[in-house]
Write an enzyme that holds these catalytic residues in place. Structure first.
Site, PDB file in Angstrom:
ATOM      1  N   GLU A 109      47.158  39.703  30.940  1.00  0.00           N
ATOM      2  CA  GLU A 109      46.846  39.761  32.378  1.00  0.00           C
ATOM      3  C   GLU A 109      45.356  39.969  32.592  1.00  0.00           C
ATOM      4  OE1 GLU A 109      47.648  39.435  35.346  1.00  0.00           O
ATOM      5  OE2 GLU A 109      49.742  39.946  35.758  1.00  0.00           O
ATOM      6  N   ASP A 110      44.869  39.563  33.755  1.00  0.00           N
ATOM      7  CA  ASP A 110      43.477  39.864  34.111  1.00  0.00           C
ATOM      8  C   ASP A 110      43.349  41.318  34.552  1.00  0.00           C
ATOM      9  OD1 ASP A 110      44.960  39.442  36.431  1.00  0.00           O
ATOM     10  OD2 ASP A 110      43.414  38.271  37.452  1.00  0.00           O
ATOM     11  N   ILE A 111      44.271  41.765  35.388  1.00  0.00           N
ATOM     12  CA  ILE A 111      44.142  43.125  35.927  1.00  0.00           C
ATOM     13  C   ILE A 111      45.511  43.684  36.290  1.00  0.00           C
ATOM     14  CG2 ILE A 111      43.688  42.262  38.290  1.00  0.00           C
ATOM     15  CD1 ILE A 111      41.663  44.657  38.548  1.00  0.00           C
ATOM     16  N   ASP A 113      46.931  46.571  38.624  1.00  0.00           N
ATOM     17  CA  ASP A 113      46.519  47.447  39.723  1.00  0.00           C
ATOM     18  C   ASP A 113      47.683  48.411  40.017  1.00  0.00           C
ATOM     19  OD1 ASP A 113      45.452  48.515  42.034  1.00  0.00           O
ATOM     20  OD2 ASP A 113      45.375  46.648  43.146  1.00  0.00           O
ATOM     21  N   THR A 114      48.543  48.125  40.965  1.00  0.00           N
ATOM     22  CA  THR A 114      49.701  48.993  41.224  1.00  0.00           C
ATOM     23  C   THR A 114      50.754  48.836  40.130  1.00  0.00           C
ATOM     24  OG1 THR A 114      50.925  47.324  42.470  1.00  0.00           O
ATOM     25  CG2 THR A 114      49.381  48.712  43.713  1.00  0.00           C
ATOM     26  N   GLY A 115      50.743  47.679  39.464  1.00  0.00           N
ATOM     27  CA  GLY A 115      51.717  47.411  38.414  1.00  0.00           C
ATOM     28  C   GLY A 115      52.914  46.606  38.880  1.00  0.00           C
ATOM     29  N   LYS A 141      43.674  49.810  36.426  1.00  0.00           N
ATOM     30  CA  LYS A 141      43.269  50.789  37.442  1.00  0.00           C
ATOM     31  C   LYS A 141      44.214  51.993  37.362  1.00  0.00           C
ATOM     32  CE  LYS A 141      41.464  47.449  40.871  1.00  0.00           C
ATOM     33  NZ  LYS A 141      41.615  46.881  42.240  1.00  0.00           N
ATOM     34  N   ASP A 169      39.346  36.711  41.208  1.00  0.00           N
ATOM     35  CA  ASP A 169      38.853  36.062  42.420  1.00  0.00           C
ATOM     36  C   ASP A 169      38.890  36.964  43.641  1.00  0.00           C
ATOM     37  OD1 ASP A 169      41.816  35.945  42.514  1.00  0.00           O
ATOM     38  OD2 ASP A 169      41.448  34.861  44.376  1.00  0.00           O
TER      39      ASP A 169
HETATM   40  P1  IMP Z   1      49.368  44.658  41.076  1.00  0.00           P
HETATM   41  O1  IMP Z   1      50.666  43.919  41.236  1.00  0.00           O
HETATM   42  O2  IMP Z   1      49.130  45.625  42.223  1.00  0.00           O
HETATM   43  O3  IMP Z   1      49.230  45.349  39.743  1.00  0.00           O
HETATM   44  O4  IMP Z   1      48.166  43.650  41.193  1.00  0.00           O
HETATM   45  C1  IMP Z   1      48.441  42.348  41.077  1.00  0.00           C
HETATM   46  C2  IMP Z   1      47.386  41.339  41.373  1.00  0.00           C
HETATM   47  O5  IMP Z   1      46.488  41.745  42.407  1.00  0.00           O
HETATM   48  C3  IMP Z   1      46.516  41.070  40.181  1.00  0.00           C
HETATM   49  O6  IMP Z   1      47.152  40.219  39.248  1.00  0.00           O
HETATM   50  C4  IMP Z   1      45.354  40.403  40.864  1.00  0.00           C
HETATM   51  O7  IMP Z   1      45.656  39.043  41.116  1.00  0.00           O
HETATM   52  C5  IMP Z   1      45.235  41.160  42.167  1.00  0.00           C
HETATM   53  N1  IMP Z   1      44.212  42.204  42.093  1.00  0.00           N
HETATM   54  C6  IMP Z   1      44.393  43.547  42.020  1.00  0.00           C
HETATM   55  N2  IMP Z   1      43.223  44.193  41.995  1.00  0.00           N
HETATM   56  C7  IMP Z   1      42.263  43.232  42.034  1.00  0.00           C
HETATM   57  C8  IMP Z   1      40.822  43.265  42.036  1.00  0.00           C
HETATM   58  O8  IMP Z   1      40.147  44.314  41.988  1.00  0.00           O
HETATM   59  N3  IMP Z   1      40.197  42.055  42.086  1.00  0.00           N
HETATM   60  C9  IMP Z   1      40.860  40.868  42.127  1.00  0.00           C
HETATM   61  N4  IMP Z   1      42.196  40.785  42.137  1.00  0.00           N
HETATM   62  C10 IMP Z   1      42.896  41.965  42.094  1.00  0.00           C
HETATM   63 MG    MG Z   2      46.783  38.169  38.343  1.00  0.00          MG
END
Ligand code: IMP
Ligand code: MG
Length: 189
Positions: A109-111, A113-115, A141, A169
């Protein structure tokens, strides 16, 4: 729009971003994660790396060049579509062609965040009965992560700020930047 004289700031859509992690530092972090993978997977049957599009393309490209064992590669995408039932938005995993049953899988994965996204991905892949699943992310994060799925390999940990570049992005822009930038308080100029 980029100013070649000044690599410190970029403007994308309505926002200004400032360099936070230079390319050299990213490369060091990718090398460190690759070293861990080299140690952990050297003795296992050929693992399958599954990159999550679009964001992971650059990380996975650089990571794979540093892996010293035989491995396979595939890319997937979590596609949103409107369900026909009242459940509304459904996310489905597309792009996997071929069985992963009995395989050692590494999701890249690139990142995280919340998961929410990675948890969804892991649950979907678990249903396909791989031998093991590991998660490898470029950015993590910790202050935002609220799920139970173990995030085994984290190249870089950051705060809750929004970042772009190196595959990530802001509304589809910024993926081509080689450094990683953080959004500044500045909005419309
Ligand atoms: P999650 O499901 O909250 O873990 O985050 C999912 C998606 O949100 C990631 O795969 C990214 O596409 C986008 N995302 C979260 N944080 C960032 C950020 O700081 N920059 C760019 N994209 C982000
Ligand atoms: Mg992504």
């Amino acid at each position: 729009m980029r100013n070649p004289e000044n690599r410190e700031f970029v403007r994308l859509h309505d926002r200004t971003f400032r360099v936070m992690i230079p390319a050299e530092r990213i490369d060091e972090a990718v090398t460190a994660v690759a070293a861990r993978l080299n140690a952990d997977y050297a003795e296992r049957p050929v693992p399958l790396f599954i990159g999550v599009l679009n964001g992971a393309f650059m990380f996975l490209s650089d990571l794979m060049k540093k892996l010293e064992f035989d491995c396979e590669l595939s890319f997937v995408k979590l596609a949103s579509y409107s369900g026909t039932s009242s459940t509304g938005k459904v996310k489905s995993l597309i792009g996997l062609n071929g069985s992963i049953e009995g395989r050692h899988v590494v999701i890249v994965e690139d990142i995280v965040d919340t998961g929410e996204s990675i948890e969804h991905m892991v649950r979907e892949l678990e249903g396909l009965r791989p031998a093991s699943i590991a998660v490898c992310t470029l950015f993590f994060k910790p202050g935002s992560y609220s799920r139970q799925v173990p995030i085994d390999y984290r190249a870089l940990e950051i705060g809750n700020e929004f970042i772009v570049g190196y595959g990530l992005d802001y509304d589809q822009l910024g993926r081509n930047l080689k450094d990683v930038y953080v959004v500044t308080g500045e909005g419309q100029a």
